[in-house]
Write a protein that holds these residues in place. Structure first.
Motif, PDB file in Angstrom:
ATOM      1  N   GLY A 139       0.811  -1.217   0.000  1.00 26.22           N
ATOM      2  CA  GLY A 139       0.000   0.000   0.000  1.00 26.22           C
ATOM      3  C   GLY A 139       0.843   1.265   0.000  1.00 26.22           C
ATOM      4  N   ALA A 140       0.179   2.392   0.269  1.00 30.47           N
ATOM      5  CA  ALA A 140       0.850   3.697   0.193  1.00 30.47           C
ATOM      6  C   ALA A 140       2.019   3.818   1.161  1.00 30.47           C
ATOM      7  CB  ALA A 140      -0.168   4.805   0.465  1.00 30.47           C
ATOM      8  N   LEU A 141       1.952   3.102   2.274  1.00 29.05           N
ATOM      9  CA  LEU A 141       3.042   3.183   3.251  1.00 29.05           C
ATOM     10  C   LEU A 141       4.305   2.478   2.772  1.00 29.05           C
ATOM     11  CD1 LEU A 141       1.409   2.741   6.763  1.00 29.05           C
ATOM     12  CD2 LEU A 141       3.205   4.376   6.176  1.00 29.05           C
ATOM     13  N   ALA A 142       4.136   1.423   1.978  1.00 26.48           N
ATOM     14  CA  ALA A 142       5.266   0.546   1.651  1.00 26.48           C
ATOM     15  C   ALA A 142       6.474   1.276   1.056  1.00 26.48           C
ATOM     16  CB  ALA A 142       4.803  -0.585   0.745  1.00 26.48           C
ATOM     17  N   PRO A 143       6.314   2.066  -0.034  1.00 23.11           N
ATOM     18  CA  PRO A 143       7.497   2.722  -0.589  1.00 23.11           C
ATOM     19  C   PRO A 143       8.127   3.713   0.377  1.00 23.11           C
ATOM     20  CG  PRO A 143       5.496   3.549  -1.646  1.00 23.11           C
ATOM     21  CD  PRO A 143       5.095   2.359  -0.823  1.00 23.11           C
ATOM     22  N   ASN A 144       7.298   4.335   1.217  1.00 21.18           N
ATOM     23  CA  ASN A 144       7.820   5.303   2.181  1.00 21.18           C
ATOM     24  C   ASN A 144       8.594   4.623   3.303  1.00 21.18           C
ATOM     25  OD1 ASN A 144       6.696   8.091   1.370  1.00 21.18           O
ATOM     26  ND2 ASN A 144       4.950   6.726   1.131  1.00 21.18           N
ATOM     27  N   LEU A 145       8.090   3.489   3.778  1.00 23.83           N
ATOM     28  CA  LEU A 145       8.832   2.735   4.790  1.00 23.83           C
ATOM     29  C   LEU A 145      10.171   2.263   4.235  1.00 23.83           C
ATOM     30  CD1 LEU A 145       5.832   0.765   6.281  1.00 23.83           C
ATOM     31  CD2 LEU A 145       7.409   2.173   7.629  1.00 23.83           C
ATOM     32  N   SER A 200       6.255  -4.379   8.256  1.00 25.07           N
ATOM     33  CA  SER A 200       4.946  -4.868   7.830  1.00 25.07           C
ATOM     34  C   SER A 200       3.909  -3.766   7.968  1.00 25.07           C
ATOM     35  CB  SER A 200       4.544  -6.084   8.671  1.00 25.07           C
ATOM     36  OG  SER A 200       3.357  -6.656   8.196  1.00 25.07           O
ATOM     37  N   ALA A 201       3.178  -3.503   6.884  1.00 27.72           N
ATOM     38  CA  ALA A 201       2.133  -2.474   6.887  1.00 27.72           C
ATOM     39  C   ALA A 201       0.929  -3.012   6.137  1.00 27.72           C
ATOM     40  CB  ALA A 201       2.647  -1.190   6.248  1.00 27.72           C
ATOM     41  N   THR A 202       0.089  -3.752   6.856  1.00 29.28           N
ATOM     42  CA  THR A 202      -1.083  -4.385   6.249  1.00 29.28           C
ATOM     43  C   THR A 202      -2.291  -4.211   7.169  1.00 29.28           C
ATOM     44  OG1 THR A 202      -0.924  -6.551   7.315  1.00 29.28           O
ATOM     45  CG2 THR A 202       0.472  -6.184   5.365  1.00 29.28           C
ATOM     46  N   GLY A 217      19.111 -10.993  15.974  1.00 30.49           N
ATOM     47  CA  GLY A 217      19.609  -9.746  15.400  1.00 30.49           C
ATOM     48  C   GLY A 217      18.629  -8.982  14.535  1.00 30.49           C
ATOM     49  N   GLN A 218      17.440  -9.544  14.299  1.00 30.49           N
ATOM     50  CA  GLN A 218      16.495  -8.867  13.401  1.00 30.49           C
ATOM     51  C   GLN A 218      15.717  -7.764  14.119  1.00 30.49           C
ATOM     52  OE1 GLN A 218      14.544 -12.583  11.968  1.00 30.49           O
ATOM     53  NE2 GLN A 218      15.098 -11.915   9.905  1.00 30.49           N
ATOM     54  N   TYR A 219      15.233  -6.810  13.326  1.00 31.39           N
ATOM     55  CA  TYR A 219      14.347  -5.746  13.802  1.00 31.39           C
ATOM     56  C   TYR A 219      13.017  -5.916  13.087  1.00 31.39           C
ATOM     57  CZ  TYR A 219      12.281  -1.007  13.945  1.00 31.39           C
ATOM     58  OH  TYR A 219      11.433   0.065  14.089  1.00 31.39           O
ATOM     59  N   VAL A 220      11.941  -6.071  13.865  1.00 30.15           N
ATOM     60  CA  VAL A 220      10.600  -6.258  13.320  1.00 30.15           C
ATOM     61  C   VAL A 220       9.808  -4.974  13.542  1.00 30.15           C
ATOM     62  CG1 VAL A 220       8.479  -7.623  13.421  1.00 30.15           C
ATOM     63  CG2 VAL A 220      10.695  -8.728  13.842  1.00 30.15           C
ATOM     64  N   ASP A 221       9.393  -4.360  12.444  1.00 28.57           N
ATOM     65  CA  ASP A 221       8.724  -3.062  12.446  1.00 28.57           C
ATOM     66  C   ASP A 221       7.269  -3.284  12.026  1.00 28.57           C
ATOM     67  OD1 ASP A 221       8.231  -0.240  12.136  1.00 28.57           O
ATOM     68  OD2 ASP A 221       8.735  -0.410   9.998  1.00 28.57           O
ATOM     69  N   LEU A 222       6.337  -3.188  12.986  1.00 35.10           N
ATOM     70  CA  LEU A 222       4.921  -3.461  12.717  1.00 35.10           C
ATOM     71  C   LEU A 222       4.147  -2.152  12.661  1.00 35.10           C
ATOM     72  CD1 LEU A 222       4.427  -6.427  15.213  1.00 35.10           C
ATOM     73  CD2 LEU A 222       5.042  -6.558  12.786  1.00 35.10           C
ATOM     74  N   VAL A 223       3.594  -1.858  11.488  1.00 37.48           N
ATOM     75  CA  VAL A 223       3.013  -0.533  11.246  1.00 37.48           C
ATOM     76  C   VAL A 223       1.520  -0.594  10.942  1.00 37.48           C
ATOM     77  CG1 VAL A 223       3.316   1.619   9.951  1.00 37.48           C
ATOM     78  CG2 VAL A 223       5.263   0.122  10.307  1.00 37.48           C
ATOM     79  N   GLY A 224       1.035  -1.744  10.486  1.00 36.11           N
ATOM     80  CA  GLY A 224      -0.378  -1.868  10.132  1.00 36.11           C
ATOM     81  C   GLY A 224      -1.205  -2.313  11.325  1.00 36.11           C
ATOM     82  N   ALA A 225      -2.248  -3.108  11.047  1.00 40.55           N
ATOM     83  CA  ALA A 225      -3.074  -3.715  12.104  1.00 40.55           C
ATOM     84  C   ALA A 225      -3.426  -2.703  13.190  1.00 40.55           C
ATOM     85  CB  ALA A 225      -2.358  -4.933  12.687  1.00 40.55           C
ATOM     86  N   TYR A 226      -4.231  -1.708  12.828  1.00 42.65           N
ATOM     87  CA  TYR A 226      -4.479  -0.587  13.737  1.00 42.65           C
ATOM     88  C   TYR A 226      -5.679  -0.806  14.661  1.00 42.65           C
ATOM     89  CZ  TYR A 226      -8.268   0.645  10.553  1.00 42.65           C
ATOM     90  OH  TYR A 226      -9.421   0.606   9.809  1.00 42.65           O
ATOM     91  N   LYS A 227      -6.346  -1.968  14.564  1.00 44.84           N
ATOM     92  CA  LYS A 227      -7.489  -2.271  15.439  1.00 44.84           C
ATOM     93  C   LYS A 227      -7.159  -3.454  16.352  1.00 44.84           C
ATOM     94  CE  LYS A 227     -11.343  -0.807  12.442  1.00 44.84           C
ATOM     95  NZ  LYS A 227     -12.561  -1.305  11.761  1.00 44.84           N
ATOM     96  N   PRO A 228      -7.890  -3.582  17.473  1.00 41.97           N
ATOM     97  CA  PRO A 228      -7.614  -4.675  18.414  1.00 41.97           C
ATOM     98  C   PRO A 228      -7.830  -6.073  17.836  1.00 41.97           C
ATOM     99  CG  PRO A 228      -8.888  -2.953  19.504  1.00 41.97           C
ATOM    100  CD  PRO A 228      -8.852  -2.608  18.041  1.00 41.97           C
ATOM    101  N   ASN A 229      -8.608  -6.177  16.738  1.00 41.90           N
ATOM    102  CA  ASN A 229      -8.840  -7.499  16.133  1.00 41.90           C
ATOM    103  C   ASN A 229      -7.922  -7.762  14.943  1.00 41.90           C
ATOM    104  OD1 ASN A 229     -10.068  -5.638  14.391  1.00 41.90           O
ATOM    105  ND2 ASN A 229     -11.662  -7.068  13.775  1.00 41.90           N
ATOM    106  N   MET A 230      -6.964  -6.877  14.716  1.00 43.95           N
ATOM    107  CA  MET A 230      -5.995  -7.055  13.622  1.00 43.95           C
ATOM    108  C   MET A 230      -4.643  -7.423  14.217  1.00 43.95           C
ATOM    109  SD  MET A 230      -6.821  -3.779  11.195  1.00 43.95           S
ATOM    110  CE  MET A 230      -8.302  -3.664  10.204  1.00 43.95           C
ATOM    111  N   GLU A 232      -0.380  -8.510  12.970  1.00 47.61           N
ATOM    112  CA  GLU A 232       0.616  -8.811  11.941  1.00 47.61           C
ATOM    113  C   GLU A 232       1.688  -9.791  12.410  1.00 47.61           C
ATOM    114  OE1 GLU A 232       1.044  -5.355   8.880  1.00 47.61           O
ATOM    115  OE2 GLU A 232       1.572  -4.548  10.832  1.00 47.61           O
ATOM    116  N   ALA A 233       1.887  -9.922  13.738  1.00 47.49           N
ATOM    117  CA  ALA A 233       2.913 -10.826  14.261  1.00 47.49           C
ATOM    118  C   ALA A 233       2.292 -11.773  15.279  1.00 47.49           C
ATOM    119  CB  ALA A 233       4.043 -10.025  14.914  1.00 47.49           C
ATOM    120  N   ASP A 234       2.785 -12.999  15.320  1.00 50.47           N
ATOM    121  CA  ASP A 234       2.186 -14.008  16.195  1.00 50.47           C
ATOM    122  C   ASP A 234       2.800 -14.001  17.593  1.00 50.47           C
ATOM    123  OD1 ASP A 234       4.675 -15.168  15.755  1.00 50.47           O
ATOM    124  OD2 ASP A 234       3.889 -17.089  15.029  1.00 50.47           O
ATOM    125  N   ASP A 235       2.255 -14.885  18.463  1.00 51.47           N
ATOM    126  CA  ASP A 235       2.727 -14.965  19.849  1.00 51.47           C
ATOM    127  C   ASP A 235       4.210 -15.317  19.930  1.00 51.47           C
ATOM    128  OD1 ASP A 235       0.236 -14.356  20.805  1.00 51.47           O
ATOM    129  OD2 ASP A 235      -0.313 -16.419  21.329  1.00 51.47           O
TER     130      ASP A 235
END
Length: 319
Positions: A139-145, A200-202, A217-230, A232-235
């Protein structure tokens, strides 16, 4: 309206210097002189598309200086109308006199400040030699991220995954002149274990970042899933990672990436290491070792909008 600056999307698009915008956000988070109430978040039904839309009102004030409010709508099914999911306007004000100074196109403002916030977090949470990135979402965020992360880390290779592979191809085409190599992929698991940064921006309601694939060593950047029922990353991701948020105010309440693990007890509030206020003011530290997995959850904050609006308004006045 004569004295109100109308700042369109193309001005914002053409005049963004990510390192400068990132620094503007760092200054705003570290100064801690912006008053920000909890944002208004109103869902309303749209029977025609069988999916709720959301109205967001995000005010912020720097007393005696600047103020502003973003009015935005999120309509997840807008693809069928050939319209972006997020639309809106930012009203920029003189906080002392209450006068409207500018109207900024909010979608561009939002994607730029959101990407800059993730890159600001990355400066504290990713390894300095991070050279590869997996972008989940087209989406629109992807190229900017992608561009924001690449502006502060020596990114050489970017992989792009989207539910629609043709959109991943198009995004890579759009970035073909970038200083880094961009490649579409058909499955997240093909590259997720190889990259230094995962962004991730979904609007996913089921996790796309699976902890079983993560490596030290990884960095996980979670930007989408803006509601409590959304989510992007598991337990497993939450268990493996050192967890950070943009703000406690929104981060603990708004996204399933934090809310669901908190409810289940997999994550406890004291487990969250810091927010951007604490990182930017150096009250708390970020990454402590090259082997840590760090996870940053962004839900957005009106301070970011006001800082970015001030950045673009000042630039617009100088032209």
């Amino acid at each position: 309206m004569d004295n109100i600056s109308q700042i369109p999307a193309n001005f914002i698009e053409q005049n963004t210097n990510f390192p400068h915008l990132i620094n503007a956000l760092r200054t705003a988070f570290s100064a801690q002189d912006t008053l920000v109430p909890m944002r208004h978040h109103h869902d309303f039904p749209n029977p025609e598309v069988q999916e709720d839309s959301t109205l967001l009102l995000m005010p912020a004030w720097k007393p005696g200086k600047q103020a502003g409010v973003k009015i935005a709508t999120v309509s997840p099914k807008n693809g069928q109308f050939n319209l972006p999911a997020i639309q809106g306007t930012y009203i920029y004000l003189d906080a002392l006199k209450g006068r409207v100074l500018g109207l900024l196109e909010a979608k561009s403002l939002t994607v730029k400040r959101t990407a800059a916030a993730s890159a600001l977090a990355s400066q504290y949470l990713s390894r300095e030699n991070s050279s590869s990135l997996l972008m989940i979402g087209t989406g629109a965020l992807a190229p900017n991220l992608i561009q924001a992360h690449a502006s502060i880390r020596p990114i050489e290779t970017v992989y792009v995954w989207g539910r629609d592979y043709s959109k991943a191809i198009k995004l890579c085409e759009d970035l073909k002149n970038a200083s880094f190599h961009v490649q579409p992929i058909k499955a997240i698991k093909d590259k997720i274990s190889e990259v230094d940064i995962i962004s991730s921006a979904t609007l996913s309601k089921t996790p796309l970042v699976l902890g079983k694939y993560l490596r030290p060593g990884q960095y996980v950047d979670l930007v989408g899933a803006y509601k409590p029922n959304m989510r992007e990353a598991d337990d497993e991701t939450v268990k493996k990672a050192e967890v950070y948020v943009d703000t406690y105010q929104g981060g603990l309440k708004e996204s399933g990436d934090i809310v669901i693990p908190l409810k289940s007890g997999i994550l406890k509030e004291p487990d969250i290491k810091a927010d951007l206020f604490e990182l930017a003011s150096q009250n708390k530290g970020g990454r402590k070792s090259a082997a840590e997995i760090t996870m940053f959850k962004s839900v957005g904050h009106a301070l970011e909008d006001l800082a970015a609006a001030t950045y673009y308004y000042n630039m617009y006045q100088a032209v």
